[in-house]
Write a protein that holds these residues in place. Sequence first.
Motif, mmCIF file in Angstrom:
data_model
loop_
_atom_site.group_PDB
_atom_site.id
_atom_site.type_symbol
_atom_site.label_atom_id
_atom_site.label_comp_id
_atom_site.label_asym_id
_atom_site.label_seq_id
_atom_site.Cartn_x
_atom_site.Cartn_y
_atom_site.Cartn_z
ATOM 1 N N ASN A 49 87.759 52.953 69.561
ATOM 2 C CA ASN A 49 87.583 54.193 70.324
ATOM 3 C C ASN A 49 88.326 55.380 69.721
ATOM 4 N N GLY A 50 89.055 55.148 68.651
ATOM 5 C CA GLY A 50 89.750 56.251 67.983
ATOM 6 C C GLY A 50 90.916 56.815 68.768
ATOM 7 N N LEU A 51 91.532 56.006 69.640
ATOM 8 C CA LEU A 51 92.671 56.507 70.421
ATOM 9 C C LEU A 51 93.897 56.729 69.555
ATOM 10 N N LEU A 52 94.013 55.972 68.475
ATOM 11 C CA LEU A 52 95.160 56.097 67.583
ATOM 12 C C LEU A 52 94.744 56.821 66.313
ATOM 13 N N ARG A 53 95.644 57.604 65.781
ATOM 14 C CA ARG A 53 95.413 58.322 64.528
ATOM 15 C C ARG A 53 96.599 58.084 63.595
ATOM 16 N N SER A 54 96.368 58.313 62.332
ATOM 17 C CA SER A 54 97.457 58.218 61.366
ATOM 18 C C SER A 54 98.552 59.211 61.739
ATOM 19 N N GLY A 55 99.788 58.746 61.693
ATOM 20 C CA GLY A 55 100.911 59.593 62.056
ATOM 21 C C GLY A 55 101.442 59.337 63.447
ATOM 22 N N ASN A 56 100.671 58.607 64.287
ATOM 23 C CA ASN A 56 101.203 58.224 65.599
ATOM 24 C C ASN A 56 102.483 57.408 65.444
ATOM 25 N N THR A 57 103.317 57.465 66.463
ATOM 26 C CA THR A 57 104.527 56.648 66.486
ATOM 27 C C THR A 57 104.533 55.820 67.759
ATOM 28 N N GLY A 58 105.419 54.878 67.807
ATOM 29 C CA GLY A 58 105.536 54.023 68.987
ATOM 30 C C GLY A 58 106.498 52.893 68.697
ATOM 31 N N ARG A 59 106.339 51.815 69.464
ATOM 32 C CA ARG A 59 107.182 50.634 69.291
ATOM 33 C C ARG A 59 106.295 49.404 69.412
ATOM 34 N N VAL A 60 106.484 48.477 68.509
ATOM 35 C CA VAL A 60 105.768 47.217 68.603
ATOM 36 C C VAL A 60 106.653 46.237 69.361
ATOM 37 N N LYS A 61 106.033 45.530 70.313
ATOM 38 C CA LYS A 61 106.771 44.612 71.175
ATOM 39 C C LYS A 61 106.368 43.187 70.806
ATOM 40 N N ILE A 62 107.342 42.409 70.329
ATOM 41 C CA ILE A 62 107.095 41.035 69.904
ATOM 42 C C ILE A 62 107.683 40.085 70.937
ATOM 43 N N SER A 63 106.849 39.170 71.418
ATOM 44 C CA SER A 63 107.281 38.167 72.388
ATOM 45 C C SER A 63 107.612 36.870 71.652
ATOM 46 N N ILE A 64 108.790 36.322 71.946
ATOM 47 C CA ILE A 64 109.242 35.089 71.298
ATOM 48 C C ILE A 64 109.490 34.038 72.377
ATOM 49 N N GLN A 65 108.866 32.881 72.217
ATOM 50 C CA GLN A 65 109.022 31.796 73.168
ATOM 51 C C GLN A 65 110.301 31.004 72.884
ATOM 52 N N HIS A 66 110.993 30.622 73.948
ATOM 53 C CA HIS A 66 112.226 29.833 73.840
ATOM 54 C C HIS A 66 112.093 28.596 74.731
ATOM 55 N N PRO A 67 111.580 27.499 74.208
ATOM 56 C CA PRO A 67 111.486 26.286 75.016
ATOM 57 C C PRO A 67 112.846 25.604 75.136
ATOM 58 N N ASN A 68 113.016 24.871 76.224
ATOM 59 C CA ASN A 68 114.233 24.063 76.429
ATOM 60 C C ASN A 68 115.505 24.878 76.247
ATOM 61 N N THR A 69 115.631 25.894 77.065
ATOM 62 C CA THR A 69 116.825 26.724 77.026
ATOM 63 C C THR A 69 117.376 26.861 78.445
ATOM 64 N N ILE A 70 118.572 27.385 78.571
ATOM 65 C CA ILE A 70 119.197 27.583 79.879
ATOM 66 C C ILE A 70 118.970 29.033 80.303
ATOM 67 N N VAL A 71 118.359 29.203 81.476
ATOM 68 C CA VAL A 71 118.014 30.522 81.983
ATOM 69 C C VAL A 71 118.676 30.706 83.343
ATOM 70 N N ILE A 72 119.425 31.801 83.502
ATOM 71 C CA ILE A 72 120.054 32.099 84.788
ATOM 72 C C ILE A 72 119.803 33.559 85.134
ATOM 73 N N PRO A 73 119.806 33.910 86.419
ATOM 74 C CA PRO A 73 119.632 35.321 86.804
ATOM 75 C C PRO A 73 120.823 36.167 86.337
ATOM 76 N N GLN A 74 120.531 37.381 85.935
ATOM 77 C CA GLN A 74 121.623 38.294 85.580
ATOM 78 C C GLN A 74 122.527 38.558 86.779
ATOM 79 N N ASP A 75 121.956 38.515 87.997
ATOM 80 C CA ASP A 75 122.747 38.777 89.196
ATOM 81 C C ASP A 75 123.786 37.681 89.447
ATOM 82 N N ALA A 76 123.632 36.529 88.775
ATOM 83 C CA ALA A 76 124.591 35.441 88.951
ATOM 84 C C ALA A 76 125.751 35.553 87.983
ATOM 85 N N THR A 77 125.865 36.682 87.304
ATOM 86 C CA THR A 77 126.934 36.885 86.324
ATOM 87 C C THR A 77 127.728 38.131 86.670
#
Length: 376
Positions: free
Chosen positions: A277-305
């Motif tokens: 659709n041509g929404l992006l053009r050369s010269g645009n800026t932004g941030r690429v967001k990379i999702s990384i999976q973490h199996p078998n890890t310990i996860v706790i709420p930030q509110d518990a710290t």
Amino acid sequence: MKRIITLSLFALFLISCADKNAGAPANPPATLPVMDIAYASAATETEYPVAIQGKTDVEIRSQVNGTLDKIFVDEGAYVTAGQPLFKINDNPYRQQYNNATASLNAAEAAVINAQLEVEKLTPLVANKVVSDYQLKTAKANLAIAKATVAQSKAVVVTAAINLGYTTIKAPVSGYIGRLPKKQGSLISQADPESLTTLSDTKEVYAYFSLSENDFIHFKTLYKGNTISDKLKGLAPVSLVLSDNTIYPQLGKVDMVDGQFDKTTGAITLRAKFANANGLLRSGNTGRVKISIQHPNTIVIPQDATIEIQDKIYVFLLDKKNAVTRQPVVVSGKSGTDYLIKEGITIGDRIVLKGFENLPDGATIVPDNTKKSVAKI
């Protein structure tokens, strides 16, 4: 006497209050929610600044000198491959082509004359009417005439190419950039500024950099013997635009640069995004967001710290439900949760809420016990 009686009554009042306080029961232990620590799965997201370029970004330059006669397109227009963009005044180059063609015709006529001379002398030499030297000279002249034809043809081809260069066409389909030169401008091959830039943005490339440590982590995180194999295991990435909106199409990291930048100590990666659709053009800026999976890890709420002097603590329970403030090492964040690297382990229990005023060694009554929930 009155003063003695008053002091006696006050002393009796204090003794009475002391007896009442001594008989009052101690405050019961607080009932607080507790979490049982168990393995979970979580995903962390990391953002990197990107510079966006079209799949093809071409500088359009003139290959001949001259005056810019016509501009066939406007800034920002979409053009297709082969479409005329500019016209350079072609009169000098048309004359060069005509002269080259005339020289070729003359050279071809000279070949005919030289061939006739050879044909005339051949029987005369056979009958020993003329010397063999004259025939050899005629054949040499014929060879020279043929070489002149070949040279003239090359000049004609060069003149035709230069004449063709006066019409500048789009090498690829894409969007026209700025047009700094206007009609009537003098154009030179040596101009530092191009006539325009043509960007093919049906697909765009988002370039971002990883530090050496991040790249080492990337290589160890994903399976595969080669970088190509590891890229195949990388999940699709998101693009966050400069206004913090998410680009609707997911992208794929498909390239890792061959070497680190000596100046920055970083290595460049490329993510490819569809852009029909041509929404992006050369010269645009932004941030690429990379999702990384973490199996078998310990996860706790930030509110518990709780954070004290740049260290993060949880309130750990022992078998007797006594509380101890325990430092932990956080390896990442997943939403409102922390991923814990060190400090607590499977089977431990931590207080979720209401621990702010608990001293070390205080005993509580566990309530609403819950296990850490897997987060995908």
